[in-house]
Design an enzyme around this catalytic site. Structure first.
Site, PDB file in Angstrom:
ATOM      1  N   GLU A  95       0.846  -1.206   0.000  1.00 14.55           N
ATOM      2  CA  GLU A  95       0.000   0.000   0.000  1.00 14.55           C
ATOM      3  C   GLU A  95       0.879   1.253   0.000  1.00 14.55           C
ATOM      4  OE1 GLU A  95      -3.270   0.253  -0.298  1.00 14.55           O
ATOM      5  OE2 GLU A  95      -4.039  -1.727   0.243  1.00 14.55           O
TER       6      GLU A  95
ATOM      7  N   LYS B 160      -2.420   9.521   1.283  1.00 13.46           N
ATOM      8  CA  LYS B 160      -3.792   9.071   1.546  1.00 13.46           C
ATOM      9  C   LYS B 160      -4.658  10.259   1.955  1.00 13.46           C
ATOM     10  CE  LYS B 160      -6.924   5.870   3.441  1.00 13.46           C
ATOM     11  NZ  LYS B 160      -7.261   4.539   3.842  1.00 13.46           N
TER      12      LYS B 160
ATOM     13  N   ARG C  54     -11.354  10.077  -4.149  1.00 11.74           N
ATOM     14  CA  ARG C  54     -10.914   9.070  -3.189  1.00 11.74           C
ATOM     15  C   ARG C  54     -10.777   7.692  -3.838  1.00 11.74           C
ATOM     16  NH1 ARG C  54     -12.617   8.080   3.076  1.00 11.74           N
ATOM     17  NH2 ARG C  54     -11.424   6.182   3.283  1.00 11.74           N
TER      18      ARG C  54
ATOM     19  N   HIS D  71      -8.669  -7.319  -5.273  1.00  7.01           N
ATOM     20  CA  HIS D  71      -9.768  -7.900  -4.492  1.00  7.01           C
ATOM     21  C   HIS D  71     -10.349  -9.138  -5.157  1.00  7.01           C
ATOM     22  CE1 HIS D  71     -11.040  -4.266  -1.801  1.00  7.01           C
ATOM     23  NE2 HIS D  71     -10.032  -4.955  -1.300  1.00  7.01           N
TER      24      HIS D  71
END
Lengths: 354, 354
Positions: free
Chosen positions: A174, A217, A232, A243
């Site tokens: 991330e 972020k 976002r 995912h």
């Protein structure tokens, strides 16, 4: 205890990210809340305490706890303790614990106080910040949830040093994703030049890494707290592919970080094949992931395609029934685009092009 | 279809309250949404349709459906239909249906579109407006929920005319409560002078009644959308006593309206006994309730006190562990105050003082 950053989110609600000197510093801060507090742990983080606080719920560790059963357990414990709306739920753990604590806090009496103590790198740079809470439902990740920023997020580096290599890399994916989405190249350069210090978990380097990653972020979420403006959503770079891989491999064969890294690779390739992403940029970013050990060349078996496609079609980023993917035009320039299903199939099954 | 009022709530989200000429007008408006729509009915409102829309959930009518099972049913149906975040849940029914539809819409993919079609007076003047959604949990009312305003609330008077007398009075109690909380006396006077027209459900009078009642609710909720400033809570006048009665009589022996009327009577008496409320005002308001047929003299049996007190102690309006009651200093002047438990006991068991 120092304030690292402050985030302003939906309804002007502020989240403060605090950095504790060590676990003792952290405990003494939390001790101040006294009664009217419910703690949420998982079976791993509960072990960190010689004696657990009087009111607590311990969830089974792992993604399979992100469900309605855990939610009801937390809500029942809160009710049983007579927690009011001015009471506080403290989530002490990784993404699953923080998500469950946050979702419970968001719906308990329509919202009570919330403190998160993320104990994994993934949770520090991602799940704990920004107010997204969710559970998995009927086999699909994060299908049900809410936006509910924590009042405070407490980070202690002590916990980071005890993480397994796998768990650390889970979060680092991330961070690298944030580096690609950043408006400047500082984080990208840090990842390129300080690989040894990062992997050795040097405190000073980690603090810099964490701060820069959070800054990226925060840049996206403050502009679009409830993900309604198409800003976002860019943070989902790599997540649509990722995912689907995570879901179709039943949450666990691959860690979240590995899936995000892999998914980002697919998004870069998709961008190149559509002429959106410069080949040199995509190739450099893929190399950066690889240098930290991520498997970017993995492809799903032909027999798994139907299952993968099924999971892909349930993605939340949809417009008029079409799944939208985050692609990169270059450093910090993300766009949302639907992809033809043949393109996706080619990307996840075919041979790598870099 | 005319716009009656517009409400601005949390996050600047707007709810539009629309008045349909009749059911046909309503259907044609809803028909425009086409696909990507999930309807929620209960066994009563489903009967209003010769043919139900293709994608729907029918809940068992009654408070006992306000639970996690119903929530999961709606969420599963939405998922099964492949509804995206740009999809819409339509709640068609009374408070239970609207609460369930709204709570489901608030958590489905962290929020999808929501239309409410309240079919009871209670739901038109209260539950459907203001974004409060909740389920009952472990025997306690509205313990778990969220703030999620509907995009639009569609009202048709056709449905109002078919309500039973009991169901109509159920809603009228909230209207009278709003009259006491109003900053002016217009609604109060309408209730005093137009009793016959109201009970005969004269369209013109009902529209005026509805509009004035909504104006009061909107005045409170726009100032404090998420009930954090001690303003919106004032709308709970009569509800702390009322909910405890409703809960301890297991949701149903008394209707919500009767409980609110009764609870408001207790709050007025509490105010008088503490010297907060003028006796003449309390007496006048109690008479107004009585003139519409509410039982203001009811007292619980001594044997039920423990159960009643237990339910009272679980009320959400708590500060430092003490339950707060809404009391009236006079027309439109509400305050929050804790009451001694002996005072409460005296009020709910002892003989009436007016």
């Amino acid at each position: 205890m120092n304030t690292l950053r402050t985030v302003t989110l939906a309804n002007g609600k502020q989240s403060t990210i605090l950095l504790a000197d060590d676990l003792k510093d952290l405990s003494s801060h939390l001790g101040n809340y006294g009664r009217s507090v419910l703690w949420v742990f998982d079976t791993n983080t509960a072990k960190l305490f010689k004696q657990l606080p009087p009111v607590h719920v311990v969830l089974e560790s792992g993604e399979s706890s992100k469900n309605f059963v855990s939610l009801e357990r937390i809500l029942f414990a809160a009710m049983d303790e007579g927690l009011g709306r001015d009471g506080r739920i403290i989530g002490f753990g990784g993404g699953v614990v923080c998500d469950m604590a946050a979702f419970a806090a968001s719906v308990y009496m329509r919202g009570c106080h919330l403190t998160l103590v993320p104990t994994t790198l993934l949770c520090m740079v991602d799940a704990s910040v920004g107010g997204k809470a969710a559970i998995d439902f009927r086999g699909l990740k994060n299908m049900v949830g809410s936006f509910y920023p924590a009042d405070e997020i407490l980070i202690s580096f002590d916990t980071l040093r005890t993480l397994s290599e796998k768990e650390f890399l889970n979060g680092l994916a991330e961070v690298i994703k944030h580096a690609l989405l950043s408006q400047d190249e500082e984080l990208y350069k840090l990842l390129l030049t300080k690989k040894n210090e990062i992997l050795a978990r040097d405190s000073e380097t980690l603090q810099r890494l964490l701060d820069l990653s959070l800054a990226v972020k925060i840049w996206y979420i403050e502009q679009d707290p409830t993900e309604t403006l198409g800003i976002r959503q860019m943070l989902n770079l790599g997540h649509t592919f990722g995912h689907a891989l995570e879901s179709s491999s039943h949450f666990g064969l691959f860690g979240h970080g590995s899936c995000v890294a892999w998914g980002t690779g697919r998004a870069l390739e998709a961008g190149v094949s559509l002429g959106v992403t410069e080949k040199a940029y995509a190739s450099g970013a893929t190399k950066l992931f690889k240098s930290y050990g991520y498997n970017m060349d993995y492809r799903i078996g032909r027999g798994d395609w139907i299952d993968f496609r099924e999971h892909l079609s349930k993605d939340k980023k949809k417009e008029a029934g079409k799944v939208l993917f985050v692609l990169l035009e270059g450093q910090g320039k993300a766009i949302l685009k639907p992809l033809e299903i043949q393109t996706v199939q080619h990307l996840v099954i075919a041979k790598p092009i870099f």
